[in-house]
Design an enzyme around this catalytic site. Structure first.
Site, PDB file in Angstrom:
ATOM      1  N   GLU A 174      -5.127  -8.795   1.159  1.00  0.00           N
ATOM      2  CA  GLU A 174      -5.794  -8.483   2.444  1.00  0.00           C
ATOM      3  C   GLU A 174      -7.281  -8.271   2.202  1.00  0.00           C
ATOM      4  OE1 GLU A 174      -4.284  -5.110   4.647  1.00  0.00           O
ATOM      5  OE2 GLU A 174      -2.198  -5.689   4.226  1.00  0.00           O
TER       6      GLU A 174
ATOM      7  N   GLU B 265       0.806  -1.215   0.000  1.00  0.00           N
ATOM      8  CA  GLU B 265       0.000   0.000   0.000  1.00  0.00           C
ATOM      9  C   GLU B 265       0.845   1.275   0.000  1.00  0.00           C
ATOM     10  OE1 GLU B 265      -2.838  -0.154   3.200  1.00  0.00           O
ATOM     11  OE2 GLU B 265      -3.602  -2.093   2.627  1.00  0.00           O
TER      12      GLU B 265
HETATM   13  O1  IFM Z   1      -3.836  -3.099   9.378  1.00  0.00           O
HETATM   14  C1  IFM Z   1      -3.847  -2.592   8.080  1.00  0.00           C
HETATM   15  C2  IFM Z   1      -2.673  -3.152   7.292  1.00  0.00           C
HETATM   16  O2  IFM Z   1      -1.473  -2.848   7.890  1.00  0.00           O
HETATM   17  C3  IFM Z   1      -2.660  -2.544   5.908  1.00  0.00           C
HETATM   18  N1  IFM Z   1      -3.925  -2.685   5.262  1.00  0.00           N
HETATM   19  C4  IFM Z   1      -5.106  -2.292   5.999  1.00  0.00           C
HETATM   20  C5  IFM Z   1      -5.119  -2.963   7.360  1.00  0.00           C
HETATM   21  C6  IFM Z   1      -6.388  -2.553   8.137  1.00  0.00           C
HETATM   22  O3  IFM Z   1      -6.425  -1.181   8.329  1.00  0.00           O
END
Ligand code: IFM
Length: 470
Positions: free
Chosen positions: A369, A172
């Protein structure tokens, strides 16, 4: 009209691999042990008012010492893959120079433990924990940091390349560049214009440099994880549509266009005005940034609804990079998680189909994710009946299935997260885990969602073996 619920276990193509994900600073702890240097998050957490209740990742889930227990949980869950990140300041405490042997030894133990349990490691090189010494020299605002990242990548690839088959350069970069340098809600916590745009560029350059180092080391598959947003105009007005297009450049095109089309977004001037001068870009950078990838990681949680709004700072020279004349509008009548995020599973399908249509040359996708933060109040026996999380996961898996049916090439899916962990500026009270962590005792308690995911994976695997045997 009543919407029909997806089946309890949506059936997805059997070639799909499943896993869970974590990140170093959020779970490891042991922040001052075995030669690890300070990262920008160590410093940010110690700045009063930055992180809720002054919490830090000093201890986190103590995964550094309890990794064997966590690998046993993963084995019990039955995942194919486990995504973790390497802490750069554990490998190079000041972000440059000779590697720290104890840091490398930790990831050796983790990777060997995973492989012995039949789980394939998926390694992220950078999940936001820049060595503070590099921040002191300008951090992502300066070009040299991209070269330092290439050297760090080569060290990790040399050590683990024989056992890790999937490599993710950055997690990200939108958050590193803009939440870190323009919103100021992540480390290093500044509110900048040009600095944030320079950070975005140098992160992309770092990614491309790392791809070069990984190819030279002949590791397995290489990709990057982005968090593209599904952006929805609040009304059908032209102004709201234009606002969404500006936000699309900030959130998505800044990353996707250079990575997958070999060009910078064509509307940068409209989005950033004079901030878009981009003198930090050097000829040839796009070739480095656009090096071919084996997969694209996509993190998805929720859609964003936007409307056109006046700039908050009238003087263009003083605007931050995120002040692009848009405002977020709340989603009505849908459930929100404890992050305040609306739960709209169909937006997951829409996002993936939209990306597939916009960028025809995209490599195969891994959903690196997806998950939800829920209140998770334990019952009298300490059990967490997190039915909302189960519903969230089931509905998003069904939405993923619809994207695959529509032709999107998805190869894997990871729940965020295996464990409750340090949720950045929110500290520890936003819980995303399939496993509850008691932060006083640091013991682990699988929630109902853990058992649900385990059953899901058991069924998926048995369909896979049936198909393989047929
Ligand atoms: O916890 C974060 C992660 O580090 C990066 N993506 C989003 C998740 C939830 O906010």
């Amino acid at each position: 009209m009543a919407t029909s619920r997806p089946p309890h276990h949506p059936e997805l193509p059997t070639h799909l691999l499943f896993g869970t994900a974590t990140a170093a600073y959020q779970v490891e702890g042991a922040a001052q042990e075995d030669g690890r240097g300070p990262s920008i998050w160590d410093i940010y957490c110690r700045t009063p008012g930055r992180v809720a209740r002054g919490e830090t990742g000093d201890v986190a889930c103590d995964h550094y010492h309890r990794h064997a227990e966590d690998v046993a949980l993963l084995a019990d869950l039955g995942v194919d893959l486990y995504r973790f990140s390497v802490s750069w300041p554990r490998i190079q405490p000041t972000g440059r120079g000779r590697p720290n042997p104890e840091g490398l030894a930790f990831y050796d133990r983790l990777v060997d433990g995973l492989l012995a349990a039949g789980i394939d490691p998926v390694l992220t090189l950078y999940h936001w924990d820049l060595p503070q010494a590099l921040e002191d020299e300008g951090g992502w605002r300066v070009r040299d940091t991209a070269h330092r990242f290439g050297e760090y990548t080569a060290i990790v690839a040399e050590r683990l390349g024989d056992r890790v088959d999937r490599w993710i350069t950055l997690n990200e970069p939108f958050c590193s560049a803009f939440v870190g340098h323009a919103v100021g809600r992540h480390a290093p916590g500044t509110r900048e214009g040009r600095g944030a745009l320079a950070a975005a560029h140098h992160l992309l350059l770092a990614h491309g440099t790392a791809v070069g180092a990984l190819r030279a080391a002949d590791v397995g598959e290489v990709g990057i994880t982005l968090n593209p947003d599904h952006l929805v105009p609040a009304t059908g007005s032209e102004a709201d549509h234009a606002a969404v297009e500006r936000a699309r450049t900030l959130h998505n095109r800044t990353w996707f266009d250079p990575l997958f089309t070999g060009a910078y977004p064509d509307n940068e001037k409209e989005v950033w005005g004079e901030l878009a001068d981009a003198s930090f870009r050097v000829e040839g950078d796009l070739d480095t940034i656009g090096r071919p990838l084996d997969f694209l990681g996509v993190n998805f949680y929720r859609p964003i609804k936007l409307r056109d709004a006046p700039h908050t700072e009238p003087d263009p020279a003083r605007r931050t990079a995120v002040d692009i004349g848009v405002e977020q509008v709340p989603y009505e009548e849908v459930r929100h998680t404890t992050m305040g995020w609306p739960v709209v599973p169909e937006s997951f399908t829409e996002l993936l189909v939209d990306l597939d249509r916009r960028y025809p040359g995209l490599p195969p996708i891994l959903i690196t994710e997806n998950g939800s933060a829920e209140p998770d109040v334990p019952d009298a026996d300490g059990r967490v009946h997190d039915t909302d999380r189960v519903d969230y996961l089931r509905d998003h898996l069904a939405a993923l299935g619809r994207a695959i049916k529509a032709g999107v090439d998805v190869r894997g899916y990871f729940v965020w997260s295996l464990l409750d962990n340090f949720e950045w500026a929110f500290g520890y009270d936003r819980r995303f885990g399939l496993v509850r962590v008691d932060y006083d005792r640091l013991d682990r308690h699988p929630k109902d969602s853990f058992h649900w995911y385990r059953d899901y994976l058991t069924q998926h695997r048995s369909r896979r073996s049936r198909e393989a045997g047929a």
